[in-house]
Design a protein around this motif. Sequence first.
Motif, PDB file in Angstrom:
ATOM      1  N   ALA A  21     120.657  75.183 -16.906  1.00 44.83           N
ATOM      2  CA  ALA A  21     120.896  76.124 -17.345  1.00 44.83           C
ATOM      3  C   ALA A  21     121.554  77.427 -16.781  1.00 44.83           C
ATOM      4  O   ALA A  21     121.807  78.074 -16.943  1.00 44.83           O
ATOM      5  CB  ALA A  21     119.635  77.036 -18.539  1.00 44.83           C
ATOM      6  N   GLU A  25     125.116  78.367 -17.193  1.00 45.03           N
ATOM      7  CA  GLU A  25     124.831  79.261 -18.534  1.00 45.03           C
ATOM      8  C   GLU A  25     125.015  80.170 -17.780  1.00 45.03           C
ATOM      9  O   GLU A  25     125.287  81.029 -17.416  1.00 45.03           O
ATOM     10  CB  GLU A  25     123.556  79.115 -19.720  1.00 45.03           C
ATOM     11  N   GLN A  46     116.755  81.186 -23.365  1.00 48.55           N
ATOM     12  CA  GLN A  46     117.021  80.591 -23.498  1.00 48.55           C
ATOM     13  C   GLN A  46     115.846  79.603 -22.818  1.00 48.55           C
ATOM     14  O   GLN A  46     115.595  78.615 -22.635  1.00 48.55           O
ATOM     15  CB  GLN A  46     118.085  79.704 -22.234  1.00 48.55           C
TER      16      GLN A  46
END
Length: 278
Positions: A21, A25, A46
């Motif tokens: 991530a 992300e 997240q």
Amino acid sequence: MKTLKPIFDAIETSAHRIREAITNEDLCYSQECNATGDMQLKLDIQSDLIIAEEFSKITAIKEIASEEKEESETLHEEGRYCIAYDPLDGSSLIDVDLSVGTIYGIYDREFQPQNMIAAVYVVHGPRLEMVTAYKGGIRHYIFRHGRFMEQETVSLGDKGKLNAPGGTQQYWPQHHKKLIDSLFAEGYRLRYSGGMVPDLHQILLKGGGLFSYPGTEDKPNGKLRKLFEVYPFAYVYETAGGEAIDDKGRRLLDTRCDDPHETTPCFFGSKYEISKVK
């Protein structure tokens, strides 16, 4: 180790997912604040969801508490272990590509320091690293060739060379400024990134020093949270042969926590540095 192996495995899996991530992300802020008023990055949220999802699969985990959640959450009523974690400590450093981390405190049946039986932290930096403190031993792992590989034994010397002073300097008490200046006068080197995990990790791996976050005019009770940050690292440092105290000289693991998001001034280091703090 056997009874906690599923938990350690879940932490490893979470580490890989969070690493992915971080790499891929969005780094933007969400529109939310956490329980202590800090703006949350989307990655904070997240990472929290990733860890909660992995822990939900383990029936031995009774309850989890996260820095990103207002209240603790019961996962399995029949479970035994309570885990408090900071999903992405220092997340504001990601956009400048500095190391960040995840911190876990594993408690037996209740979120109090005397019930802590293990602590783990993960470093997301140029390398993915993990340190565990359990049953009187510290284990250090680096992810290489598709797996976490154990490194040499980690321990703190009686005296170190590094100084990581936290808090806004203009709000430091005078006695704290004198302490920090005295360490620099002895030849200590400044090593402060603004991230608790990388700074404490560096002091641990380099053999000693002092990490300090005092009470200040703007934050008289300190900034760092007992359950998610302070207690786990106190457990790590004591296991490694160091000490961890508050601004009254009390052993941090002898204090109480009456609110999941309670903070405290804190000092972590080798025996020499902690003696100077006292």
